[in-house]
Design a protein around this motif. Structure first.
Motif, PDB file in Angstrom:
ATOM      1  N   SER A   9       0.840  -1.192   0.000  1.00 29.69           N
ATOM      2  CA  SER A   9       0.000   0.000   0.000  1.00 29.69           C
ATOM      3  C   SER A   9       0.876   1.243   0.000  1.00 29.69           C
ATOM      4  N   ILE A  10       0.491   2.220  -0.783  1.00 28.09           N
ATOM      5  CA  ILE A  10       1.237   3.473  -0.739  1.00 28.09           C
ATOM      6  C   ILE A  10       0.780   4.334   0.434  1.00 28.09           C
ATOM      7  N   ALA A  11      -0.195   3.842   1.204  1.00 23.21           N
ATOM      8  CA  ALA A  11      -0.607   4.525   2.426  1.00 23.21           C
ATOM      9  C   ALA A  11       0.439   4.363   3.534  1.00 23.21           C
ATOM     10  N   ASN A  12       1.352   3.398   3.383  1.00 25.30           N
ATOM     11  CA  ASN A  12       2.458   3.248   4.328  1.00 25.30           C
ATOM     12  C   ASN A  12       3.461   4.352   3.995  1.00 25.30           C
ATOM     13  N   ASP A  30      13.929   5.656 -15.068  1.00 28.59           N
ATOM     14  CA  ASP A  30      13.204   4.451 -15.483  1.00 28.59           C
ATOM     15  C   ASP A  30      12.795   3.601 -14.281  1.00 28.59           C
ATOM     16  N   ALA A  31      12.274   4.257 -13.247  1.00 26.87           N
ATOM     17  CA  ALA A  31      11.820   3.567 -12.045  1.00 26.87           C
ATOM     18  C   ALA A  31      10.300   3.619 -11.956  1.00 26.87           C
ATOM     19  N   ASN A  32       9.725   2.589 -11.340  1.00 24.76           N
ATOM     20  CA  ASN A  32       8.283   2.491 -11.184  1.00 24.76           C
ATOM     21  C   ASN A  32       7.953   1.952  -9.801  1.00 24.76           C
ATOM     22  N   ILE A  33       6.815   2.345  -9.287  1.00 22.35           N
ATOM     23  CA  ILE A  33       6.298   1.784  -8.048  1.00 22.35           C
ATOM     24  C   ILE A  33       4.943   1.162  -8.356  1.00 22.35           C
ATOM     25  N   PHE A  34       4.793  -0.097  -7.978  1.00 21.18           N
ATOM     26  CA  PHE A  34       3.531  -0.814  -8.140  1.00 21.18           C
ATOM     27  C   PHE A  34       2.933  -1.033  -6.757  1.00 21.18           C
ATOM     28  N   TYR A  35       1.622  -0.976  -6.654  1.00 25.84           N
ATOM     29  CA  TYR A  35       0.971  -1.098  -5.351  1.00 25.84           C
ATOM     30  C   TYR A  35      -0.287  -1.948  -5.466  1.00 25.84           C
ATOM     31  N   ASN A  36      -0.698  -2.499  -4.319  1.00 27.05           N
ATOM     32  CA  ASN A  36      -1.970  -3.211  -4.236  1.00 27.05           C
ATOM     33  C   ASN A  36      -3.094  -2.260  -3.835  1.00 27.05           C
ATOM     34  N   GLU A  37      -2.807  -1.366  -2.879  1.00 29.76           N
ATOM     35  CA  GLU A  37      -3.817  -0.446  -2.363  1.00 29.76           C
ATOM     36  C   GLU A  37      -3.319   0.990  -2.472  1.00 29.76           C
ATOM     37  N   ILE A  38      -4.205   1.855  -2.912  1.00 31.20           N
ATOM     38  CA  ILE A  38      -3.874   3.267  -3.085  1.00 31.20           C
ATOM     39  C   ILE A  38      -3.942   3.978  -1.727  1.00 31.20           C
ATOM     40  N   GLY A  39      -3.335   5.115  -1.651  1.00 29.15           N
ATOM     41  CA  GLY A  39      -3.355   5.938  -0.448  1.00 29.15           C
ATOM     42  C   GLY A  39      -2.925   7.345  -0.802  1.00 29.15           C
ATOM     43  N   LYS A  40      -2.870   8.189   0.194  1.00 29.60           N
ATOM     44  CA  LYS A  40      -2.469   9.568   0.000  1.00 29.60           C
ATOM     45  C   LYS A  40      -0.972   9.649  -0.298  1.00 29.60           C
ATOM     46  N   ILE A  41      -0.607  10.498  -1.235  1.00 32.27           N
ATOM     47  CA  ILE A  41       0.794  10.673  -1.619  1.00 32.27           C
ATOM     48  C   ILE A  41       1.251  12.044  -1.143  1.00 32.27           C
ATOM     49  N   THR A  46       9.203  11.200  -8.885  1.00 32.56           N
ATOM     50  CA  THR A  46       9.970  11.331 -10.128  1.00 32.56           C
ATOM     51  C   THR A  46       9.989   9.986 -10.850  1.00 32.56           C
ATOM     52  N   CYS A  47       8.934   9.191 -10.610  1.00 32.32           N
ATOM     53  CA  CYS A  47       8.862   7.859 -11.205  1.00 32.32           C
ATOM     54  C   CYS A  47       7.415   7.539 -11.538  1.00 32.32           C
ATOM     55  N   GLY A  48       7.233   6.395 -12.184  1.00 37.68           N
ATOM     56  CA  GLY A  48       5.883   5.949 -12.500  1.00 37.68           C
ATOM     57  C   GLY A  48       5.222   5.313 -11.294  1.00 37.68           C
ATOM     58  N   LEU A  49       3.916   5.436 -11.199  1.00 36.48           N
ATOM     59  CA  LEU A  49       3.138   4.854 -10.115  1.00 36.48           C
ATOM     60  C   LEU A  49       1.959   4.110 -10.727  1.00 36.48           C
ATOM     61  N   PHE A  50       1.909   2.784 -10.505  1.00 39.02           N
ATOM     62  CA  PHE A  50       0.913   1.949 -11.178  1.00 39.02           C
ATOM     63  C   PHE A  50       0.314   0.940 -10.217  1.00 39.02           C
ATOM     64  N   HIS A  51      -0.938   0.597 -10.439  1.00 40.29           N
ATOM     65  CA  HIS A  51      -1.561  -0.498  -9.715  1.00 40.29           C
ATOM     66  C   HIS A  51      -0.893  -1.798 -10.172  1.00 40.29           C
ATOM     67  N   CYS A  52      -0.890  -2.798  -9.309  1.00 39.65           N
ATOM     68  CA  CYS A  52      -0.209  -4.060  -9.630  1.00 39.65           C
ATOM     69  C   CYS A  52      -0.806  -4.762 -10.846  1.00 39.65           C
ATOM     70  N   ALA A  53      -2.033  -4.427 -11.227  1.00 33.29           N
ATOM     71  CA  ALA A  53      -2.628  -5.021 -12.417  1.00 33.29           C
ATOM     72  C   ALA A  53      -1.851  -4.651 -13.677  1.00 33.29           C
ATOM     73  N   ASP A  54      -1.082  -3.568 -13.621  1.00 32.54           N
ATOM     74  CA  ASP A  54      -0.290  -3.126 -14.771  1.00 32.54           C
ATOM     75  C   ASP A  54       1.109  -3.726 -14.798  1.00 32.54           C
ATOM     76  N   MET A  55       1.415  -4.594 -13.851  1.00 30.26           N
ATOM     77  CA  MET A  55       2.754  -5.171 -13.775  1.00 30.26           C
ATOM     78  C   MET A  55       3.069  -6.116 -14.936  1.00 30.26           C
ATOM     79  N   TRP A  56       2.056  -6.610 -15.604  1.00 27.11           N
ATOM     80  CA  TRP A  56       2.274  -7.552 -16.704  1.00 27.11           C
ATOM     81  C   TRP A  56       3.136  -6.947 -17.799  1.00 27.11           C
ATOM     82  N   SER A  57       3.138  -5.633 -17.947  1.00 22.11           N
ATOM     83  CA  SER A  57       3.911  -5.002 -19.020  1.00 22.11           C
ATOM     84  C   SER A  57       5.293  -4.538 -18.571  1.00 22.11           C
TER      85      SER A  57
END
Length: 143
Positions: A9-12, A30-41, A46-57
């Motif tokens: 969770s990005i709420a942590n 070229d860095a990305n953060i994938f998460y299961n649960e959204i939260g306040k940022i 300076t990187c991409g932020l994606f739900h884990c459903a987008d990890m396939w790519s």
């Protein structure tokens, strides 16, 4: 270096800020953060932020912070190297960890104490240690 971090969770805030600060400090494009649960940022990214459903790519090195995320990442058919970051979970199912850690290509321990604990539980020596993501990009397994 195409690197991704898979967190529950990005709420942590503390963990999320540690990752974002390390990415920013090393000026990674070229860095990305994938998460299961959204939260306040609360930190500029300076990187991409994606739900884990987008990890396939995603292709590159993926650092996972929990046993459950390790299992999920391993079930995705893709071209990425999985690095398990042991010692970040507040509560761990030891039996699940023992049955899953071998799915990781490399392991990082969250400090010397967690490195000793991992050795005691698995009888496996881990050569990569980082305290709460500090200087994680200097580790050979992420090069």
């Amino acid at each position: 270096m195409n690197i991704g971090f898979y967190v529950n969770s990005i709420a942590n805030e503390q963990e999320f800020n540690n990752i974002a600060n390390e990415i920013s400090k090393h000026n990674l494009k070229d860095a990305n953060i994938f998460y299961n649960e959204i939260g306040k940022i609360n930190v500029p990214l300076t990187c991409g932020l994606f739900h884990c459903a987008d990890m396939w790519s995603f292709e590159g090195t993926l650092v996972v912070n929990s046993v459950n995320n390790l299992v999920k990442a391993k079930n995705i058919v893709n071209k990425f190297k999985i690095v398990y970051y042991y010692g970040l979970e507040p509560k761990i199912n030891v039996l699940q960890m023992l049955g899953s850690y071998a799915n990781a290509d490399d392991i990082i321990c969250n400090g010397a104490d967690k490195q000793k604990e991992f050795k005691r539980l698995t009888n496996v020596d881990v050569g990569f240690v980082s305290e709460n993501y500090s200087d994680i990009f200097n580790l050979e397994c992420l090069q």
